[in-house]
Design an enzyme around this catalytic site. Structure first.
Site, PDB file in Angstrom:
ATOM      1  N   LYS A 186       0.887  -1.173   0.000  1.00  0.00           N
ATOM      2  CA  LYS A 186       0.000   0.000   0.000  1.00  0.00           C
ATOM      3  C   LYS A 186       0.916   1.211   0.000  1.00  0.00           C
ATOM      4  CE  LYS A 186      -2.000   2.911   2.246  1.00  0.00           C
ATOM      5  NZ  LYS A 186      -1.786   4.372   2.055  1.00  0.00           N
ATOM      6  N   GLU A 241       2.232   6.743  15.633  1.00  0.00           N
ATOM      7  CA  GLU A 241       0.787   6.622  15.856  1.00  0.00           C
ATOM      8  C   GLU A 241       0.194   5.528  14.966  1.00  0.00           C
ATOM      9  OE1 GLU A 241       2.374   9.525  15.043  1.00  0.00           O
ATOM     10  OE2 GLU A 241       2.511  10.148  17.139  1.00  0.00           O
ATOM     11  N   THR A 242       0.507   5.584  13.672  1.00  0.00           N
ATOM     12  CA  THR A 242      -0.056   4.577  12.767  1.00  0.00           C
ATOM     13  C   THR A 242       0.583   3.216  13.030  1.00  0.00           C
ATOM     14  OG1 THR A 242      -0.169   6.359  11.143  1.00  0.00           O
ATOM     15  CG2 THR A 242      -0.723   4.177  10.369  1.00  0.00           C
ATOM     16  N   GLU A 260       9.035   0.175  11.316  1.00  0.00           N
ATOM     17  CA  GLU A 260      10.108   1.172  11.207  1.00  0.00           C
ATOM     18  C   GLU A 260       9.454   2.523  11.439  1.00  0.00           C
ATOM     19  OE1 GLU A 260      13.203   0.641  10.968  1.00  0.00           O
ATOM     20  OE2 GLU A 260      13.335  -1.430  10.286  1.00  0.00           O
ATOM     21  N   CYS A 295      13.604   9.886   8.808  1.00  0.00           N
ATOM     22  CA  CYS A 295      13.422   9.342  10.159  1.00  0.00           C
ATOM     23  C   CYS A 295      14.719   9.389  10.955  1.00  0.00           C
ATOM     24  CB  CYS A 295      12.891   7.921  10.064  1.00  0.00           C
ATOM     25  SG  CYS A 295      13.856   6.931   8.940  1.00  0.00           S
ATOM     26  N   GLU A 397       9.125  14.334  17.013  1.00  0.00           N
ATOM     27  CA  GLU A 397       9.641  14.282  15.646  1.00  0.00           C
ATOM     28  C   GLU A 397       8.920  15.334  14.805  1.00  0.00           C
ATOM     29  OE1 GLU A 397       8.649  10.943  13.086  1.00  0.00           O
ATOM     30  OE2 GLU A 397      10.758  10.821  12.542  1.00  0.00           O
TER      31      GLU A 397
HETATM   32  P1  NAD Z   1       1.962   7.778   8.408  1.00  0.00           P
HETATM   33  O1  NAD Z   1       2.041   6.939   9.633  1.00  0.00           O
HETATM   34  O2  NAD Z   1       1.037   8.924   8.418  1.00  0.00           O
HETATM   35  O3  NAD Z   1       1.547   6.885   7.150  1.00  0.00           O
HETATM   36  C1  NAD Z   1       2.300   5.764   6.773  1.00  0.00           C
HETATM   37  C2  NAD Z   1       1.427   4.843   5.954  1.00  0.00           C
HETATM   38  O4  NAD Z   1       0.410   4.276   6.788  1.00  0.00           O
HETATM   39  C3  NAD Z   1       0.699   5.528   4.792  1.00  0.00           C
HETATM   40  O5  NAD Z   1       0.735   4.689   3.667  1.00  0.00           O
HETATM   41  C4  NAD Z   1      -0.718   5.644   5.323  1.00  0.00           C
HETATM   42  O6  NAD Z   1      -1.706   5.700   4.324  1.00  0.00           O
HETATM   43  C5  NAD Z   1      -0.836   4.365   6.126  1.00  0.00           C
HETATM   44  N1  NAD Z   1      -1.914   4.345   7.110  1.00  0.00           N
HETATM   45  C6  NAD Z   1      -2.487   5.396   7.752  1.00  0.00           C
HETATM   46  N2  NAD Z   1      -3.463   4.963   8.574  1.00  0.00           N
HETATM   47  C7  NAD Z   1      -3.483   3.608   8.479  1.00  0.00           C
HETATM   48  C8  NAD Z   1      -4.266   2.581   9.094  1.00  0.00           C
HETATM   49  N3  NAD Z   1      -5.241   2.861   9.984  1.00  0.00           N
HETATM   50  N4  NAD Z   1      -4.009   1.300   8.760  1.00  0.00           N
HETATM   51  C9  NAD Z   1      -3.043   0.990   7.881  1.00  0.00           C
HETATM   52  N5  NAD Z   1      -2.292   1.920   7.256  1.00  0.00           N
HETATM   53  C10 NAD Z   1      -2.501   3.218   7.553  1.00  0.00           C
HETATM   54  O7  NAD Z   1       3.462   8.221   8.106  1.00  0.00           O
HETATM   55  P2  NAD Z   1       3.955   9.214   6.952  1.00  0.00           P
HETATM   56  O8  NAD Z   1       3.530  10.587   7.333  1.00  0.00           O
HETATM   57  O9  NAD Z   1       3.586   8.689   5.612  1.00  0.00           O
HETATM   58  O10 NAD Z   1       5.544   9.071   7.077  1.00  0.00           O
HETATM   59  C11 NAD Z   1       6.279   9.795   7.987  1.00  0.00           C
HETATM   60  C12 NAD Z   1       6.670   8.951   9.171  1.00  0.00           C
HETATM   61  O11 NAD Z   1       7.394   7.794   8.729  1.00  0.00           O
HETATM   62  C13 NAD Z   1       7.605   9.656  10.108  1.00  0.00           C
HETATM   63  O12 NAD Z   1       7.171   9.482  11.432  1.00  0.00           O
HETATM   64  C14 NAD Z   1       8.940   8.958   9.903  1.00  0.00           C
HETATM   65  O13 NAD Z   1       9.802   8.974  10.991  1.00  0.00           O
HETATM   66  C15 NAD Z   1       8.529   7.585   9.549  1.00  0.00           C
HETATM   67  N6  NAD Z   1       9.605   6.895   8.802  1.00  0.00           N
HETATM   68  C16 NAD Z   1      10.331   5.928   9.418  1.00  0.00           C
HETATM   69  C17 NAD Z   1      11.376   5.291   8.753  1.00  0.00           C
HETATM   70  C18 NAD Z   1      12.188   4.209   9.395  1.00  0.00           C
HETATM   71  O14 NAD Z   1      12.818   3.436   8.673  1.00  0.00           O
HETATM   72  N7  NAD Z   1      12.220   4.077  10.700  1.00  0.00           N
HETATM   73  C19 NAD Z   1      11.660   5.649   7.439  1.00  0.00           C
HETATM   74  C20 NAD Z   1      10.907   6.648   6.848  1.00  0.00           C
HETATM   75  C21 NAD Z   1       9.865   7.259   7.543  1.00  0.00           C
END
Ligand code: NAD
Length: 495
Positions: A186, A241-242, A260, A295, A397
């Protein structure tokens, strides 16, 4: 064979309205779509397919059918096919880089081209690991042969963020596929087209159903994917959160999950550090070229008081020398923030920092003057001084071009400050004192620790967080074995 398409607008138009299911581009079951913006101009570049539970069901069924046959392919042959995917992607680096720059606002020269190259590299790396799917022999009893077999888990559900969509997808799908699984991805709402193009390109190499890509929002498409009973493993990159929501779903289903998540990574500069190298490392570590949307961004810089002022001065000068502009322009160092929501979030944090007593926010670089970019989500990077480690800017963050520089007097204080965070993704220390470096490596509570450098994630280097930064690892052989296979214990007695 599909030829490279260097016009990203044409590619976005071609991919609009489609998922990739069972080996081909296919419209959403509902035919619903959502708009995708160019964050540099706010112009709509295309409408992506809005996936729902019906699309999830189609994709999971296709993946399950394909996976049964794929698991029977010899592991090294699976690897050979994935390595061939890497070669194909290498021939398309430029088009993928341009499409990524268009949809994410990440500058072509400093960010998107590198990401598209690493994408191909991850396929090449995992392609060589098919023969490493080894179990263990167990010295159990002389009359019994005991060992473990590595078997695929089945259909993997992979949920992506927008900040490095190509790379983060590759880390998930390559390990999963070489291990004999099929994947349903997704994509992030903000960046659906680059990853979709990857699937289309690989559709000429991978068997249909092994890699499926859905676009859509979290509740409408991500949630049904996570909850689908046919999905035997979840792998998620995104916010804490997600991540919690996805982990709850995995707990209900009792399936394994890799998370992650976010970070608030410390960069410690001791009094004996090579200052110019540390400043260059701070620019790279904070990912200013990516507007800090990383991240692992070094968003807490802990600098010995004797170097603090010179460090801040050097950092400001270095960021001032960077050019903000059109992400597709080769002269641009820094592109845009991804979306209006992220843009406003970053502005709120900057306002909060400026309002703090004793704090100074040094805005760096210059907003672009090109009138075509006047509506783009451009934010000047801000370097804060004078904030305490318990301020929200030092604890939460931001995921934007905002870093805090904090002075310290004693080494022990620096270690305590570094570890005083809910996160534990990455940490760096800059020193010429080997004893201190070794001590810090042992004591820093983070999953990815570097001394005198600040590299981004690379294949072979296991990558993943401690504390709220997640569960599990990516990018290594161990990550494939631990997170995309089951270990079956076998005991063979004499006939
Ligand atoms: P997000 O949590 O808002 O969304 C991530 C994904 O989850 C999206 O595809 C979104 O559509 C999906 N999603 C949202 N609600 C959901 C649900 N109820 N069920 C299933 N899927 C759902 O994150 P973002 O804003 O896209 O990305 C930024 C975040 O990602 C930052 O917090 C960053 O630190 C983190 N990140 C972590 C790493 C790592 O390797 N640790 C790498 C890159 C980004």
């Amino acid at each position: 064979m599909l030829a490279p398409v260097l016009d990203p607008h044409a590619l976005a138009g071609h991919l609009a309205g489609h998922h990739f299911i069972d080996g081909r581009l296919t419209p959403a079951a509902s035919t619903a779509t959502f708009p995708v913006e160019n964050p540099a101009t706010r112009a709509i570049i295309g409408h992506a397919a809005a996936g729902d539970a019906a699309d999830v069901a189609r994709a999971v069924e296709a993946a399950a059918r394909a996976q049964r046959l794929w698991a029977a392919v010899a592991p090294r042959e699976r690897g050979r096919i994935v390595a061939e995917c890497g070669r194909r992607l290498l021939a398309h680096v430029e088009e993928l880089a341009r499409l990524t720059a268009l949809e994410t606002g990440k500058a072509l020269r400093t960010e998107s081209r590198g990401e598209a190259s690493v994408l191909a590299d991850v396929f090449t790396y995992y392609g060589g690991l098919g023969g490493e799917l080894k179990g263990e022999t167990i010295p159990f009893r002389p009359d019994v042969l005991a060992f473990t077999l590595r078997e695929p888990v089945g259909v993997v559900g992979a949920i992506l963020p927008w900040n490095a969509p190509l790379l983060l997808m590759a880390l998930k799908i390559c390990a999963a596929i070489v291990a004999g699984n099929a994947v349903v991805v997704k994509s992030a709402e903000e960046a659906p087209f680059g990853v979709l193009r990857v699937a289309e390109l690989l559709g000429e190499i991978l068997p249909p159903g092994i890699l499926n890509i859905l676009s859509g929002d979290g509740p409408g498409c991500g949630a049904p994917l996570a909850a689908h009973p046919g999905v035997a493993k979840l792998t998620f990159t995104g916010s804490v959160e997600t991540g919690r929501i996805v982990a709850h779903v995995a707990a209900e289903k009792l399936v394994p999950v890799t998370l992650e998540l976010g970070g608030k990574s410390p960069m410690i500069v001791l009094d004996d550090a090579d200052l110019p190298r540390a400043i260059a490392g701070a620019v790279a570590g904070m990912r200013f070229t990516r507007q800090g949307q990383s991240c692992t961004a070094a968003s807490r810089m802990l600098v010995h008081r004797s170097l603090h002022d010179a460090f801040v001065e050097g950092l400001i000068a270095a960021v001032n020398a960077m050019k903000m502009g059109d992400p597709l322009d080769e002269a641009t160092d820094i592109g845009t923030i991804i979306s209006p929501a992220q843009f406003e979030r970053v502005q709120r944090y900057i306002a909060l920092g400026r309002a703090a007593a004793g704090a100074t926010g040094h805005a760096c670089s210059a907003l672009p003057t090109d009138p075509r970019l006047a509506n783009g989500y451009y934010v000047q990077p801000v370097i804060f001084t004078g904030l305490a480690n318990d301020h929200r800017l030092c604890r939460e963050e931001i995921f934007g071009p905002v870093t805090c520089v904090l002075p310290f007097d004693e080494y022990e204080e620096a270690i305590a400050l570094a570890n005083d965070t809910d996160f534990g993704l990455a940490a760096t220390i800059w020193t010429q004192n080997l004893q201190r470096a070794i001590d810090a490596v042992h004591r820093l509570q983070a999953g990815f620790v570097q001394v005198n450098q600040n590299l981004v994630v690379q294949p072979t280097l296991a990558y993943g967080g401690y504390k709220q930064s997640g569960i599990g690892k990516e990018a290594s052989l161990g990550a494939m074995l631990d997170h995309f296979t089951h270990a079956k214990t076998v005991l063979i007695n004499r006939a």
